[in-house]
Design a protein around this motif. Sequence first.
Motif, PDB file in Angstrom:
ATOM      1  N   GLU A  89       0.837  -1.206   0.000  1.00 23.64           N
ATOM      2  CA  GLU A  89       0.000   0.000   0.000  1.00 23.64           C
ATOM      3  C   GLU A  89       0.872   1.256   0.000  1.00 23.64           C
ATOM      4  OE1 GLU A  89      -2.234  -3.404   1.296  1.00 23.64           O
ATOM      5  OE2 GLU A  89      -0.426  -2.502   2.134  1.00 23.64           O
ATOM      6  N   ASN A  90       1.889   1.277   0.877  1.00 19.63           N
ATOM      7  CA  ASN A  90       2.798   2.430   0.914  1.00 19.63           C
ATOM      8  C   ASN A  90       3.620   2.535  -0.366  1.00 19.63           C
ATOM      9  OD1 ASN A  90       2.035   3.272   3.484  1.00 19.63           O
ATOM     10  ND2 ASN A  90       3.566   1.995   4.503  1.00 19.63           N
ATOM     11  N   ALA A  91       3.993   1.389  -0.923  1.00 21.56           N
ATOM     12  CA  ALA A  91       4.742   1.391  -2.182  1.00 21.56           C
ATOM     13  C   ALA A  91       3.893   1.977  -3.301  1.00 21.56           C
ATOM     14  CB  ALA A  91       5.178  -0.029  -2.527  1.00 21.56           C
ATOM     15  N   ALA A  92       2.594   1.662  -3.302  1.00 19.41           N
ATOM     16  CA  ALA A  92       1.690   2.190  -4.334  1.00 19.41           C
ATOM     17  C   ALA A  92       1.551   3.701  -4.206  1.00 19.41           C
ATOM     18  CB  ALA A  92       0.319   1.518  -4.212  1.00 19.41           C
ATOM     19  N   ASP A 102      -2.682   8.436  -9.949  1.00 19.26           N
ATOM     20  CA  ASP A 102      -3.019   7.221  -9.208  1.00 19.26           C
ATOM     21  C   ASP A 102      -3.243   6.073 -10.198  1.00 19.26           C
ATOM     22  OD1 ASP A 102      -3.817   5.312  -7.455  1.00 19.26           O
ATOM     23  OD2 ASP A 102      -5.566   6.391  -6.680  1.00 19.26           O
ATOM     24  N   PHE A 103      -2.231   5.238 -10.343  1.00 13.87           N
ATOM     25  CA  PHE A 103      -2.313   4.145 -11.318  1.00 13.87           C
ATOM     26  C   PHE A 103      -3.289   3.053 -10.887  1.00 13.87           C
ATOM     27  CE2 PHE A 103       0.806   2.755  -8.274  1.00 13.87           C
ATOM     28  CZ  PHE A 103       0.683   1.381  -8.217  1.00 13.87           C
ATOM     29  N   LEU A 104      -3.656   3.013  -9.586  1.00 13.68           N
ATOM     30  CA  LEU A 104      -4.580   1.993  -9.106  1.00 13.68           C
ATOM     31  C   LEU A 104      -5.976   2.159  -9.699  1.00 13.68           C
ATOM     32  CD1 LEU A 104      -3.596   1.782  -5.314  1.00 13.68           C
ATOM     33  CD2 LEU A 104      -2.919   0.258  -7.171  1.00 13.68           C
ATOM     34  N   LYS A 105      -6.351   3.396 -10.073  1.00 16.57           N
ATOM     35  CA  LYS A 105      -7.664   3.641 -10.663  1.00 16.57           C
ATOM     36  C   LYS A 105      -7.796   2.956 -12.019  1.00 16.57           C
ATOM     37  CE  LYS A 105      -8.521   8.077  -8.376  1.00 16.57           C
ATOM     38  NZ  LYS A 105      -8.743   9.544  -8.573  1.00 16.57           N
ATOM     39  N   LEU A 107      -5.852   0.217 -12.991  1.00 15.88           N
ATOM     40  CA  LEU A 107      -5.660  -1.225 -12.875  1.00 15.88           C
ATOM     41  C   LEU A 107      -6.752  -1.903 -12.049  1.00 15.88           C
ATOM     42  CD1 LEU A 107      -1.791  -1.328 -12.263  1.00 15.88           C
ATOM     43  CD2 LEU A 107      -3.012  -1.667 -14.422  1.00 15.88           C
ATOM     44  N   GLY A 108      -7.276  -1.184 -11.082  1.00 15.34           N
ATOM     45  CA  GLY A 108      -8.318  -1.748 -10.237  1.00 15.34           C
ATOM     46  C   GLY A 108      -7.791  -2.560  -9.077  1.00 15.34           C
ATOM     47  N   GLU A 109      -6.548  -2.937  -9.108  1.00 15.83           N
ATOM     48  CA  GLU A 109      -5.934  -3.679  -8.016  1.00 15.83           C
ATOM     49  C   GLU A 109      -4.467  -3.287  -7.899  1.00 15.83           C
ATOM     50  OE1 GLU A 109      -6.001  -7.844  -8.764  1.00 15.83           O
ATOM     51  OE2 GLU A 109      -4.961  -7.685 -10.682  1.00 15.83           O
ATOM     52  N   ASN A 110      -3.883  -3.619  -6.779  1.00 15.29           N
ATOM     53  CA  ASN A 110      -2.474  -3.266  -6.522  1.00 15.29           C
ATOM     54  C   ASN A 110      -1.575  -4.425  -6.957  1.00 15.29           C
ATOM     55  OD1 ASN A 110      -0.033  -2.363  -5.600  1.00 15.29           O
ATOM     56  ND2 ASN A 110      -0.699  -1.950  -3.505  1.00 15.29           N
ATOM     57  N   PRO A 111      -0.783  -4.227  -8.032  1.00 18.92           N
ATOM     58  CA  PRO A 111       0.077  -5.319  -8.515  1.00 18.92           C
ATOM     59  C   PRO A 111       1.398  -5.411  -7.752  1.00 18.92           C
ATOM     60  CG  PRO A 111       0.342  -3.419  -9.931  1.00 18.92           C
ATOM     61  CD  PRO A 111      -0.666  -3.023  -8.879  1.00 18.92           C
ATOM     62  N   LEU A 112       1.671  -4.438  -6.897  1.00 14.56           N
ATOM     63  CA  LEU A 112       2.934  -4.423  -6.177  1.00 14.56           C
ATOM     64  C   LEU A 112       2.939  -5.427  -5.035  1.00 14.56           C
ATOM     65  CD1 LEU A 112       3.470  -0.537  -6.001  1.00 14.56           C
ATOM     66  CD2 LEU A 112       4.316  -2.146  -7.720  1.00 14.56           C
ATOM     67  N   LYS A 113       4.118  -5.725  -4.545  1.00 14.19           N
ATOM     68  CA  LYS A 113       4.275  -6.693  -3.458  1.00 14.19           C
ATOM     69  C   LYS A 113       4.869  -6.014  -2.226  1.00 14.19           C
ATOM     70  CE  LYS A 113       4.927 -10.770  -6.395  1.00 14.19           C
ATOM     71  NZ  LYS A 113       3.697 -11.453  -5.941  1.00 14.19           N
ATOM     72  N   ASN A 114       4.622  -6.624  -1.078  1.00 14.85           N
ATOM     73  CA  ASN A 114       5.293  -6.159   0.136  1.00 14.85           C
ATOM     74  C   ASN A 114       6.807  -6.351  -0.045  1.00 14.85           C
ATOM     75  OD1 ASN A 114       2.838  -5.630   1.512  1.00 14.85           O
ATOM     76  ND2 ASN A 114       2.641  -7.805   2.012  1.00 14.85           N
ATOM     77  N   GLY A 115       7.553  -5.422   0.483  1.00 16.93           N
ATOM     78  CA  GLY A 115       9.003  -5.508   0.292  1.00 16.93           C
ATOM     79  C   GLY A 115       9.788  -5.136   1.541  1.00 16.93           C
TER      80      GLY A 115
END
Length: 292
Positions: A89-92, A102-105, A107-115
């Motif tokens: 979430e913070n990475a997004a 805001d790229f999430l709008k 894509l509709g979902e967050n493709p990033l991973k926890n890191g």
Amino acid sequence: MSSKFDSYQKRRLRSSYFSVVVSIALVLFMVGVLGLILLKSTRVANTVKEKVAMTLFLKDEVTNEKIFKFKETLKKESYAKKVLYISKENAAKQYSKEIGEDFLKFLGENPLKNGIDIYLKADFVTPEKMHELETRFLKNAFVADVSYDKPLINLLTKNIKRISFWILVVSGFFALIAIVLINSSIRLSIYSKRFNIKTMQMVGATKSFIRKPFIWQGIKLGIIGAFVALVGLSIVVFYIDKYVPSLEILKDYSALAFLGLGVLLSSFIVTWVSTFFATQRFLNLQTDQLYY
């Protein structure tokens, strides 16, 4: 007439000692400055290295509890300088700020991973050691992928090695010049007493007995010169800290102590060796050779 001659000889002797002290102080000052550059260049290089991060992207099924334990385990590792967890979430949010939307709008979902960002200690920031760590992490059940800037690490390692090599070459060259100059100054001061040395030798004094006062005198002059050089270095260090506070040079007590001891030890060793060989040279000369 005799008193005037004695007075002249004393002034000449004082002048000789003064020139030796000044020569030693100037040379040791330059060597100290080079030593300071060498020590701080290593510190700067290590600081740059420790800003490089290796990012571990975690699998989606890894729970927060496991992530926390994994992070705490990483903190205890010998290679870890600092460990930071960045949720997807913070990475997004961070990525959205960087691209300005805001790229999430879309894509509709967050493709990033926890890191987890691991900032390594300077000794481990090399292509070989980072590759070993990458291989090790990829075998971990929690890690999906490992990312770090390989071209940057290669370039950084190559440039640091190159700069360190040339600094060592220049330092070695100036150290050699320092030895030659100090040796020449001491030889000139002893040259004026060559007849006294030969007279003492002719009346039966041993070589070690003749050398001893000259060596102690040379060491005392060297120590005085070293303290003068240290005063000059203290002024340089003060102004560097004032105008380049990011180096934190006054807070680096170990480097300053090493530098001070190095200057004192160098003056002791060089003056002892130079005085020994200078007196030995005149002790081995024949009487008729003293005039040349």
